[in-house]
Design a protein around this motif. Structure first.
Motif, PDB file in Angstrom:
ATOM      1  N   MET A 169       0.854  -1.190   0.000  1.00 21.88           N
ATOM      2  CA  MET A 169       0.000   0.000   0.000  1.00 21.88           C
ATOM      3  C   MET A 169       0.893   1.244   0.000  1.00 21.88           C
ATOM      4  O   MET A 169       1.772   1.387   0.848  1.00 21.88           O
ATOM      5  CB  MET A 169      -0.912   0.005   1.229  1.00 21.88           C
ATOM      6  CG  MET A 169      -1.792   1.231   1.346  1.00 21.88           C
ATOM      7  SD  MET A 169      -3.114   1.288   0.118  1.00 21.88           S
ATOM      8  CE  MET A 169      -4.166  -0.045   0.694  1.00 21.88           C
ATOM      9  N   LEU A 170       0.648   2.129  -0.940  1.00 20.82           N
ATOM     10  CA  LEU A 170       1.434   3.356  -1.030  1.00 20.82           C
ATOM     11  C   LEU A 170       0.990   4.342   0.036  1.00 20.82           C
ATOM     12  O   LEU A 170      -0.211   4.518   0.274  1.00 20.82           O
ATOM     13  CB  LEU A 170       1.273   3.983  -2.414  1.00 20.82           C
ATOM     14  CG  LEU A 170       1.813   3.168  -3.597  1.00 20.82           C
ATOM     15  CD1 LEU A 170       1.454   3.851  -4.911  1.00 20.82           C
ATOM     16  CD2 LEU A 170       3.318   3.004  -3.481  1.00 20.82           C
ATOM     17  N   ASP A 171       1.950   4.989   0.675  1.00 21.71           N
ATOM     18  CA  ASP A 171       1.680   5.992   1.693  1.00 21.71           C
ATOM     19  C   ASP A 171       1.392   7.327   1.001  1.00 21.71           C
ATOM     20  O   ASP A 171       2.238   7.867   0.277  1.00 21.71           O
ATOM     21  CB  ASP A 171       2.895   6.113   2.629  1.00 21.71           C
ATOM     22  CG  ASP A 171       2.613   7.015   3.804  1.00 21.71           C
ATOM     23  OD1 ASP A 171       2.495   8.238   3.586  1.00 21.71           O
ATOM     24  OD2 ASP A 171       2.519   6.506   4.932  1.00 21.71           O
ATOM     25  N   MET A 172       0.190   7.862   1.222  1.00 23.91           N
ATOM     26  CA  MET A 172      -0.209   9.100   0.553  1.00 23.91           C
ATOM     27  C   MET A 172       0.655  10.284   0.976  1.00 23.91           C
ATOM     28  O   MET A 172       0.957  11.176   0.165  1.00 23.91           O
ATOM     29  CB  MET A 172      -1.687   9.400   0.841  1.00 23.91           C
ATOM     30  CG  MET A 172      -2.660   8.338   0.361  1.00 23.91           C
ATOM     31  SD  MET A 172      -2.647   8.090  -1.427  1.00 23.91           S
ATOM     32  CE  MET A 172      -1.742   6.531  -1.538  1.00 23.91           C
ATOM     33  N   ARG A 173       1.058  10.319   2.235  1.00 22.23           N
ATOM     34  CA  ARG A 173       1.892  11.433   2.701  1.00 22.23           C
ATOM     35  C   ARG A 173       3.250  11.409   2.001  1.00 22.23           C
ATOM     36  O   ARG A 173       3.773  12.456   1.599  1.00 22.23           O
ATOM     37  CB  ARG A 173       2.066  11.344   4.219  1.00 22.23           C
ATOM     38  CG  ARG A 173       2.863  12.479   4.839  1.00 22.23           C
ATOM     39  CD  ARG A 173       2.845  12.368   6.356  1.00 22.23           C
ATOM     40  NE  ARG A 173       3.433  11.099   6.795  1.00 22.23           N
ATOM     41  CZ  ARG A 173       4.735  10.940   7.028  1.00 22.23           C
ATOM     42  NH1 ARG A 173       5.587  11.929   6.847  1.00 22.23           N
ATOM     43  NH2 ARG A 173       5.198   9.764   7.437  1.00 22.23           N
ATOM     44  N   ARG A 174       3.819  10.230   1.836  1.00 21.98           N
ATOM     45  CA  ARG A 174       5.101  10.131   1.144  1.00 21.98           C
ATOM     46  C   ARG A 174       4.969  10.526  -0.326  1.00 21.98           C
ATOM     47  O   ARG A 174       5.894  11.086  -0.914  1.00 21.98           O
ATOM     48  CB  ARG A 174       5.647   8.713   1.277  1.00 21.98           C
ATOM     49  CG  ARG A 174       6.131   8.387   2.691  1.00 21.98           C
ATOM     50  CD  ARG A 174       6.428   6.921   2.862  1.00 21.98           C
ATOM     51  NE  ARG A 174       6.873   6.629   4.222  1.00 21.98           N
ATOM     52  CZ  ARG A 174       6.788   5.451   4.802  1.00 21.98           C
ATOM     53  NH1 ARG A 174       6.267   4.413   4.121  1.00 21.98           N
ATOM     54  NH2 ARG A 174       7.215   5.262   6.040  1.00 21.98           N
ATOM     55  N   MET A 175       3.840  10.222  -0.926  1.00 20.75           N
ATOM     56  CA  MET A 175       3.621  10.638  -2.319  1.00 20.75           C
ATOM     57  C   MET A 175       3.617  12.159  -2.442  1.00 20.75           C
ATOM     58  O   MET A 175       4.122  12.714  -3.431  1.00 20.75           O
ATOM     59  CB  MET A 175       2.305  10.058  -2.846  1.00 20.75           C
ATOM     60  CG  MET A 175       2.356   8.560  -3.097  1.00 20.75           C
ATOM     61  SD  MET A 175       0.789   7.893  -3.703  1.00 20.75           S
ATOM     62  CE  MET A 175       0.605   8.782  -5.264  1.00 20.75           C
ATOM     63  N   GLN A 176       3.077  12.854  -1.428  1.00 17.20           N
ATOM     64  CA  GLN A 176       3.086  14.320  -1.463  1.00 17.20           C
ATOM     65  C   GLN A 176       4.511  14.856  -1.277  1.00 17.20           C
ATOM     66  O   GLN A 176       4.881  15.891  -1.864  1.00 17.20           O
ATOM     67  CB  GLN A 176       2.149  14.880  -0.381  1.00 17.20           C
ATOM     68  CG  GLN A 176       0.687  14.504  -0.563  1.00 17.20           C
ATOM     69  CD  GLN A 176       0.151  14.871  -1.941  1.00 17.20           C
ATOM     70  OE1 GLN A 176       0.428  15.956  -2.469  1.00 17.20           O
ATOM     71  NE2 GLN A 176      -0.596  13.947  -2.540  1.00 17.20           N
ATOM     72  N   MET A 191      11.692   9.086   0.988  1.00 13.44           N
ATOM     73  CA  MET A 191      11.764   8.672  -0.414  1.00 13.44           C
ATOM     74  C   MET A 191      12.233   7.219  -0.522  1.00 13.44           C
ATOM     75  O   MET A 191      11.760   6.466  -1.383  1.00 13.44           O
ATOM     76  CB  MET A 191      12.691   9.605  -1.187  1.00 13.44           C
ATOM     77  CG  MET A 191      12.133  11.020  -1.367  1.00 13.44           C
ATOM     78  SD  MET A 191      10.527  11.067  -2.224  1.00 13.44           S
ATOM     79  CE  MET A 191       9.349  10.965  -0.870  1.00 13.44           C
ATOM     80  N   ALA A 192      13.160   6.850   0.320  1.00 12.87           N
ATOM     81  CA  ALA A 192      13.634   5.464   0.300  1.00 12.87           C
ATOM     82  C   ALA A 192      12.507   4.511   0.682  1.00 12.87           C
ATOM     83  O   ALA A 192      12.338   3.432   0.083  1.00 12.87           O
ATOM     84  CB  ALA A 192      14.818   5.310   1.256  1.00 12.87           C
ATOM     85  N   ALA A 193      11.718   4.894   1.681  1.00 12.38           N
ATOM     86  CA  ALA A 193      10.585   4.052   2.100  1.00 12.38           C
ATOM     87  C   ALA A 193       9.541   3.956   0.998  1.00 12.38           C
ATOM     88  O   ALA A 193       8.961   2.879   0.766  1.00 12.38           O
ATOM     89  CB  ALA A 193       9.969   4.625   3.377  1.00 12.38           C
ATOM     90  N   LEU A 224       3.884   8.581 -10.314  1.00  4.98           N
ATOM     91  CA  LEU A 224       3.379   8.788  -8.952  1.00  4.98           C
ATOM     92  C   LEU A 224       3.204  10.264  -8.644  1.00  4.98           C
ATOM     93  O   LEU A 224       2.291  10.651  -7.897  1.00  4.98           O
ATOM     94  CB  LEU A 224       4.319   8.141  -7.936  1.00  4.98           C
ATOM     95  CG  LEU A 224       4.220   6.625  -7.765  1.00  4.98           C
ATOM     96  CD1 LEU A 224       5.038   6.172  -6.558  1.00  4.98           C
ATOM     97  CD2 LEU A 224       2.775   6.169  -7.614  1.00  4.98           C
ATOM     98  N   THR A 225       4.050  11.118  -9.195  1.00  7.04           N
ATOM     99  CA  THR A 225       3.915  12.566  -8.968  1.00  7.04           C
ATOM    100  C   THR A 225       2.614  13.085  -9.560  1.00  7.04           C
ATOM    101  O   THR A 225       1.918  13.915  -8.947  1.00  7.04           O
ATOM    102  CB  THR A 225       5.108  13.315  -9.583  1.00  7.04           C
ATOM    103  OG1 THR A 225       6.315  12.883  -8.944  1.00  7.04           O
ATOM    104  CG2 THR A 225       4.953  14.815  -9.410  1.00  7.04           C
ATOM    105  N   GLU A 226       2.266  12.594 -10.741  1.00  7.22           N
ATOM    106  CA  GLU A 226       0.999  13.014 -11.355  1.00  7.22           C
ATOM    107  C   GLU A 226      -0.187  12.596 -10.495  1.00  7.22           C
ATOM    108  O   GLU A 226      -1.131  13.363 -10.275  1.00  7.22           O
ATOM    109  CB  GLU A 226       0.890  12.412 -12.757  1.00  7.22           C
ATOM    110  CG  GLU A 226       1.897  12.991 -13.751  1.00  7.22           C
ATOM    111  CD  GLU A 226       1.886  12.254 -15.079  1.00  7.22           C
ATOM    112  OE1 GLU A 226       1.138  11.244 -15.182  1.00  7.22           O
ATOM    113  OE2 GLU A 226       2.598  12.683 -16.001  1.00  7.22           O
ATOM    114  N   TYR A 227      -0.143  11.348  -9.999  1.00  4.45           N
ATOM    115  CA  TYR A 227      -1.231  10.884  -9.127  1.00  4.45           C
ATOM    116  C   TYR A 227      -1.235  11.652  -7.807  1.00  4.45           C
ATOM    117  O   TYR A 227      -2.299  11.949  -7.245  1.00  4.45           O
ATOM    118  CB  TYR A 227      -1.119   9.384  -8.866  1.00  4.45           C
ATOM    119  CG  TYR A 227      -1.727   8.549  -9.960  1.00  4.45           C
ATOM    120  CD1 TYR A 227      -3.110   8.447 -10.084  1.00  4.45           C
ATOM    121  CD2 TYR A 227      -0.927   7.865 -10.863  1.00  4.45           C
ATOM    122  CE1 TYR A 227      -3.675   7.686 -11.089  1.00  4.45           C
ATOM    123  CE2 TYR A 227      -1.483   7.098 -11.878  1.00  4.45           C
ATOM    124  CZ  TYR A 227      -2.866   7.014 -11.989  1.00  4.45           C
ATOM    125  OH  TYR A 227      -3.437   6.255 -12.996  1.00  4.45           O
ATOM    126  N   ALA A 228      -0.065  11.978  -7.280  1.00  2.00           N
ATOM    127  CA  ALA A 228       0.020  12.742  -6.038  1.00  2.00           C
ATOM    128  C   ALA A 228      -0.605  14.123  -6.209  1.00  2.00           C
ATOM    129  O   ALA A 228      -1.250  14.656  -5.292  1.00  2.00           O
ATOM    130  CB  ALA A 228       1.468  12.872  -5.593  1.00  2.00           C
TER     131      ALA A 228
END
Length: 334
Positions: free
Chosen positions: A1-8, A37-39, A65-69
């Protein structure tokens, strides 16, 4: 599961072009940003950034991922705004069940007032067909139901009853009836009369039966009409007398009947709003609707009292007294 905060954070790194600049903009340390970023790369299972001198550039996966973020960030901001509007009562949705005689004098002005004060709130209105509309509130198919019930009930089986008004019954007589010249009637004066029922057995008829029992008689219902407008027609035709609540007379009464106050005792039905009880406060839209209903109830009570005071006097002058030829009812009629 991708972490939304890390994507931001990734979006901040890609937008600024370096970990150091992103850390400065976000108020983090560069090492904290690098760890995040490593996580995120471990979660994604693919490299997201590669270094270019002192800066970084996104890989194809990083760009994706940046576009989705960016989209997620925009939706999150919209969600926060919408939630703030909902908390403030400027938006929302509320569902209400009501009965016929409450529609024009209570529901219509209340919803109109709510739309003026909270135009973003959507109100779903349904005329209930069940014997007990409280079931709709219990099942969460409705947020509020207007009901007729006992005057002193507050909370029953998880439902809270908010008292709106006491709806007093008035005697409706044919024009020229022997009692029509009196501005106020004793309920016992109607004991020997044939009666027209304006409602089916249930909470609306119970106050009438209870009051008549207290006056020492049981009404002789010769006609069951099912609604108050039809009941007035039967009364006008001389088939009997009736007791109709003030809300049932809110749209006015026929010119060929007279309306009189009754006492000793005066039948009254309690109009209440049924909502779910609980520790949490009411949602703002529902709270706004309750406020509007209370204001409409106050206005309806005042209007009914004024109409009763002025109408009784005017009708008393227009109705011939019992000594006038033709004032007595025909055999078998009131």
């Amino acid at each position: 599961m991708l972490d939304m905060r890390r994507m931001q954070i990734l979006r901040a790194v890609v937008t600024s072009g370096s970990v150091t600049a992103a850390a400065r903009n976000l108020g983090y340390t560069p090492s904290a940003v690098s760890q995040q970023m490593a996580a995120l790369e471990r979660e994604a299972g693919i490299a997201l950034l590669y270094r270019t001198g002192r800066g970084v550039r996104p890989t194809d996966a990083g760009r994706l991922l940046t576009e989705y973020a960016t989209v997620i960030g925009r939706h999150a901001a919209e969600a926060e705004t919408a939630l703030a509007e909902l908390r403030a009562g400027r938006t929302g949705r509320v569902s209400m069940r009501y009965f016929t005689t409450a529609g024009a004098p209570l529901v219509a002005p209340a919803v109109a007032a709510l739309r003026r004060e909270q135009p973003g709130v959507q109100v779903e209105l349904r005329l209930f067909e069940l014997d007990d509309p409280v079931l709709e509130v219990k099942a969460r198919r409705a947020d509020l139901a207007l009901v007729v019930g006992e005057r002193d009930r507050v909370t029953v089986d998880g439902i809270r009853f908010v008292r709106l008004l006491d709806d007093r019954y008035r005697a409706v007589l044919p024009l020229g009836h022997r009692l029509a010249a009196r501005p106020v009637l004793e309920l016992g004066d109607l004991a020997a009369e044939p009666w027209v029922a304006g409602e089916t057995p249930g909470p609306c008829l119970d106050p009438v039966l209870d009051a008549c029992a207290a006056a020492g008689f049981t009404p002789d219902f010769v006609v069951e009409s099912g609604d108050y407008a039809t009941a007035q027609g039967f009364v006008a035709a001389g088939l009997g007398v009736s007791l109709v609540p003030e809300l049932g007379l809110a749209a006015g009464h026929r010119p060929d009947v007279v309306v009189r106050e009754v006492r000793n005792p005066e039948p009254v039905r309690a109009i209440q709003a049924a909502v779910r009880a609980g520790a949490s406060p009411l949602q703002p839209a529902l709270r706004g609707l309750l406020v509007a209903l209370r204001a409409a109830a106050a206005s309806a009570t005042g209007a009914a009292a004024a109409a009763s005071a002025t109408g009784a006097g005017a009708e008393a002058e227009a109705v011939p007294g019992p000594d006038v030829v033709g004032s007595a009812p025909p055999d078998g009629a009131a």
